[in-house]
Design a protein around this motif. Structure first.
Motif, PDB file in Angstrom:
ATOM      1  N   GLU A 120     -12.595 -41.241  19.264  1.00  0.00           N
ATOM      2  CA  GLU A 120     -12.045 -41.772  20.505  1.00  0.00           C
ATOM      3  C   GLU A 120     -11.349 -40.685  21.302  1.00  0.00           C
ATOM      4  O   GLU A 120     -11.530 -40.562  22.512  1.00  0.00           O
ATOM      5  N   LEU A 121     -10.553 -39.895  20.583  1.00  0.00           N
ATOM      6  CA  LEU A 121      -9.843 -38.788  21.231  1.00  0.00           C
ATOM      7  C   LEU A 121     -10.824 -37.822  21.858  1.00  0.00           C
ATOM      8  O   LEU A 121     -10.676 -37.402  22.998  1.00  0.00           O
ATOM      9  N   ASP A 158     -13.804 -38.387  22.828  1.00  0.00           N
ATOM     10  CA  ASP A 158     -14.384 -38.994  24.030  1.00  0.00           C
ATOM     11  C   ASP A 158     -13.448 -38.863  25.224  1.00  0.00           C
ATOM     12  O   ASP A 158     -13.862 -38.553  26.335  1.00  0.00           O
ATOM     13  N   GLU A 159     -12.158 -39.114  24.956  1.00  0.00           N
ATOM     14  CA  GLU A 159     -11.193 -39.076  26.046  1.00  0.00           C
ATOM     15  C   GLU A 159     -11.093 -37.674  26.630  1.00  0.00           C
ATOM     16  O   GLU A 159     -11.069 -37.485  27.843  1.00  0.00           O
ATOM     17  N   TYR A 203     -14.164 -36.888  28.649  1.00  0.00           N
ATOM     18  CA  TYR A 203     -14.131 -37.520  29.965  1.00  0.00           C
ATOM     19  C   TYR A 203     -13.296 -36.685  30.928  1.00  0.00           C
ATOM     20  O   TYR A 203     -13.688 -36.423  32.060  1.00  0.00           O
ATOM     21  N   HIS A 204     -12.126 -36.256  30.424  1.00  0.00           N
ATOM     22  CA  HIS A 204     -11.232 -35.465  31.264  1.00  0.00           C
ATOM     23  C   HIS A 204     -11.919 -34.174  31.709  1.00  0.00           C
ATOM     24  O   HIS A 204     -11.878 -33.793  32.888  1.00  0.00           O
ATOM     25  N   ALA A 214     -15.135 -33.609  31.945  1.00  0.00           N
ATOM     26  CA  ALA A 214     -16.237 -33.889  32.858  1.00  0.00           C
ATOM     27  C   ALA A 214     -15.714 -34.116  34.278  1.00  0.00           C
ATOM     28  O   ALA A 214     -16.283 -33.601  35.251  1.00  0.00           O
TER      29      ALA A 214
END
Lengths: 216, 103
Positions: free
Chosen positions: A19-20, A22-23, A26-27, A29
């Motif tokens: 999850e981390l 992924d987070e 996202y940041h 990207a």
């Protein structure tokens, strides 16, 4: 807790980690999107975005460490598992508990003996008021000395004796070997050099013979 | 500054509603006239801590660009925390201003 649930715990930690990841992704990207929109080539934008995130994996570790709840849960699970194992092997559990009990018991008894004989029954008037002044264990100073730690020099002892105000008096000693023979074949004995008021200060009741006095 | 990050995040969530981490950074940067730059590396640990304290909630959403993003929203407890921290902050700045003005 059965083994498969323990495994699930391991996978849960992994999921948290993902999850981390992924987070962060996202940041990254989004940052790259903006940099590219501002006219930066994409490969350079990725590098720049990573730089802005700071030490990437360190931040990840830091964020993961925040999850103390997961750690606590794992510890609790380990404890329950251990208890269950002990209960299913009563013979082993009995021997383990017995050996622990014996070990702890023996240690306590020996300490109580040493405490009573060596520490509380020193042959001086008020052993509970004794204090030791020394360098910190393992500390060093210039010069030569025996043993692992620095010892006080005579000059330092003199300074302490004349300047200290915290104690009613101080005494010094130094272990050494002596020859008791008056010429001829030496007779070796372990002994201490002691300061002049050693016996009067400590009001020592030990030993026989003449106690030396402080030099006038 | 230590401790102000939670204040900034809570206040942003109050005024803008649920946001993801990147938008939080962006908003604080823009609204402060680019005076404040939230360090990205410290934002996420702080968010996680705040979530554990029950001040914010999070859920995963797909953005209009088709990316997965974690969106944070404030809880009632977060609102209470915000009021407290705002009070503390105002007291602190009042005090510091007075000391600076004193001559």
């Amino acid at each position: 807790m059965p083994w498969y649930q323990r495994w699930r715990n391991v996978f849960r930690a992994d999921r948290l980690h993902n999850e981390l990841e992924d987070e962060f992704q996202y940041h990254l990207a989004e940052t790259v999107d903006r940099l590219v929109a501002d006219g930066m080539p994409e490969s350079e934008a990725w590098r720049e975005a990573r730089l802005r995130m700071g030490n990437y994996s360190l931040q990840k570790e830091k964020t993961r460490d925040m999850n103390v709840a997961a750690w606590l849960d794992a510890t609790r699970a380990d404890l329950v598992y251990g208890l269950r194992q002990l209960r299913s092997n009563p013979g082993f559990a009995g021997i383990a508990v017995l050996s622990l009990a014996l070990g702890i018991g023996a240690n306590t008894t020996i300490f109580q003996l040493v405490d009573a004989i060596r520490l509380k029954m020193l042959p001086v008037e008020k052993p509970q008021e004794l204090a030791s002044i020394d360098f910190e264990p393992g500390s060093t100073r210039l010069g030569a000395w025996y043993g692992r730690s620095a010892v006080l020099t005579y000059a330092q002892w003199e300074q302490i004796r004349t300047q200290q105000q915290a104690l009613s008096g101080v005494m010094a000693w130094s272990a050494d070997g002596f020859s008791l023979a008056n010429g001829g074949e030496p007779r070796y004995a372990e002994g201490l050099y002691v300061s002049g008021d050693f016996f009067s200060r400590s009001r020592s009741s030990g030993g026989t013979g003449t106690h030396i006095q402080r030099a006038r | 500054m230590q401790g102000t990050l939670t204040l900034l995040v809570l206040r942003t969530l109050e005024s803008r509603g649920p946001l993801h981490g990147y938008a939080l950074c962006d908003h604080i940067h823009a609204v402060s006239d680019e005076l404040l730059q939230v360090e990205e590396g410290s934002l996420y640990p702080a968010l996680r801590r705040m979530e554990q304290d029950g001040w914010i909630l999070s859920k995963w959403e797909i953005t209009d660009k088709g990316r997965k993003a974690k969106v944070y929203a404030m809880t009632p407890r977060g609102r209470k925390q915000l009021a407290e921290e705002q009070e503390t902050w105002e007291r602190l700045t009042r005090g510091v201003t007075r000391v600076l003005r004193y001559s």
